[in-house]
Design an enzyme around this catalytic site. Sequence first.
Site: not given
Ligand code: CMX
Length: 451
Positions: A257, A287, A333, A342, A388
């Site tokens: 964002s 996000h 994250h 938070r 979140d």
């Molecule tokens: N559950 C399952 N798998 C997860 C995970 C979770 N909560 N968090 C990361 N992973 C997976 C990723 O999908 C990725 O898988 P692939 O290799 O198959 O693509 C792998 O672990 C590596 O990811 P990462 O480097 O740890 O995390 P990223 O920086 O790529 O992504 C985030 C970060 C937040 C998008 C991810 O942790 C996620 O999808 N979390 C769940 C959604 C969420 O809570 N988002 C809110 C974030 C805060 C905000 O912006 O408001």
Amino acid sequence: MRYDTDSTQVVEKTLNPGLKSRLMAKIPVMQAEVRDLLKAHGDFKISDVTLSQAYGGMRGVKCMVTETSAVDPMEGIRFRGYTIPELREKLPKAPGGEEPLPEGVFNLLLTGEIPSAEEVFATTLAWRKHETLPEHAKEALDRLPIDAHPMTQFSIGILAMQYDSLFANKYREGMTKTEYPEVLYDDSMILLGRLPQLAAYIYRRSYHNGVHIPPAETNMDWGGNLAHMMGVPNEKFKELMRLYLTIHADHEGGNVSAHTTHLVGSALSDPYLCLSAGMNGLAGPLHGLANQEVLRWIVDLKNRFDGVPTRDQMVEFIWETLNSGQVIPGYGHAVLRKTDPRYTAQREFALKHLEDDENFRIVHMLYDVVPGILQEHGKAKNPWPNVDAHSGCLLVHYGVTEYDFYTVLFGVSRAMGVLSSLIWDRSLRLPLERPKSVTTGWVKQQVNIKE
Ligand code: CMX
């Protein structure tokens, strides 16, 4: 009313001129600092970009400047150098309240200084003065299906108000670059003033048969008045809104964002266009939409096991989610490698005000169970909860059960951070953002040459 440029001077007087002059005094100082820094060290390298980073979402590439906040992977967010516990202690509160007023964090993000209670109140007054939604924005919303996603409504509502942008009008009239910060400040103040009413309008339209609640007749603060207009007059909910709007305000510049708002602003798009674009990014499930996804997932969990699950049932459900290729919402994250402060702030609020709550018990159990499973699963770099993971259970406790709406509340708060940064972007004369992209063919060529 449309804020045309003839009325600008009258309008300016109502937009907290004290805050504006504190901000304007800082701009030349900061401009000089950056000018000197670039003159002396313009060639200093702060990042080398690897191929994995170019294909991997640019994680860790230091290539943009954001003044308002910074995230340390282990410690979490600092707003202008202050942690969340420090903000909760130092920022002014509502009379009788214990949580910081979001108006205070906005002052801090803009100027870098902790504001006094009077300075915060001046912001409340300015925002409240400009809170009324233009009729055409309401009409635009009313033309949408009642079940249009609240974030779609939020983004469209912001865009509908772009008609009023002072920045767009003044740009057309040929304003100079030196005028940008002041006009962006004016636009941002008016836009921020209107956001609670926009959010409440969407909430009441979508979930309460369009029966709207007028703003408080008193000088109630921004967050308290949002709670009031949503139809949740509970004093503790007002406190929750103040805390919620404070802690979601900013998370440095690289998140979707903030980065989107910044990028769109670099084309000299006005704050309405920029914020609407940023909100479309916030509406993504990885996000800000994760806050709705967390609650949806908890409701599914409870439905599956007829109430609060046992630990074993929870473990089973988490593995099912992971094995079906989905993420556990609220965990992980891109930057953080520890529990999000938070999350901790919201947990402290819950411990104080809703200890016996069923959903809080589940959120607490998840904290116990999910990190170990994510570690065993072996993918997520950060197994800990983010912001979140906690917000939904607090909102449900006070009767805000419509989880599709939650990201709108995140958006109202995030607007303070991204608009503060937008003002600083133009103050520091950051130019059109235009990184160089390359093709895989080009990459292969480079690798071959090197080898
Ligand atoms: N559950 C399952 N798998 C997860 C995970 C979770 N909560 N968090 C990361 N992973 C997976 C990723 O999908 C990725 O898988 P692939 O290799 O198959 O693509 C792998 O672990 C590596 O990811 P990462 O480097 O740890 O995390 P990223 O920086 O790529 O992504 C985030 C970060 C937040 C998008 C991810 O942790 C996620 O999808 N979390 C769940 C959604 C969420 O809570 N988002 C809110 C974030 C805060 C905000 O912006 O408001």
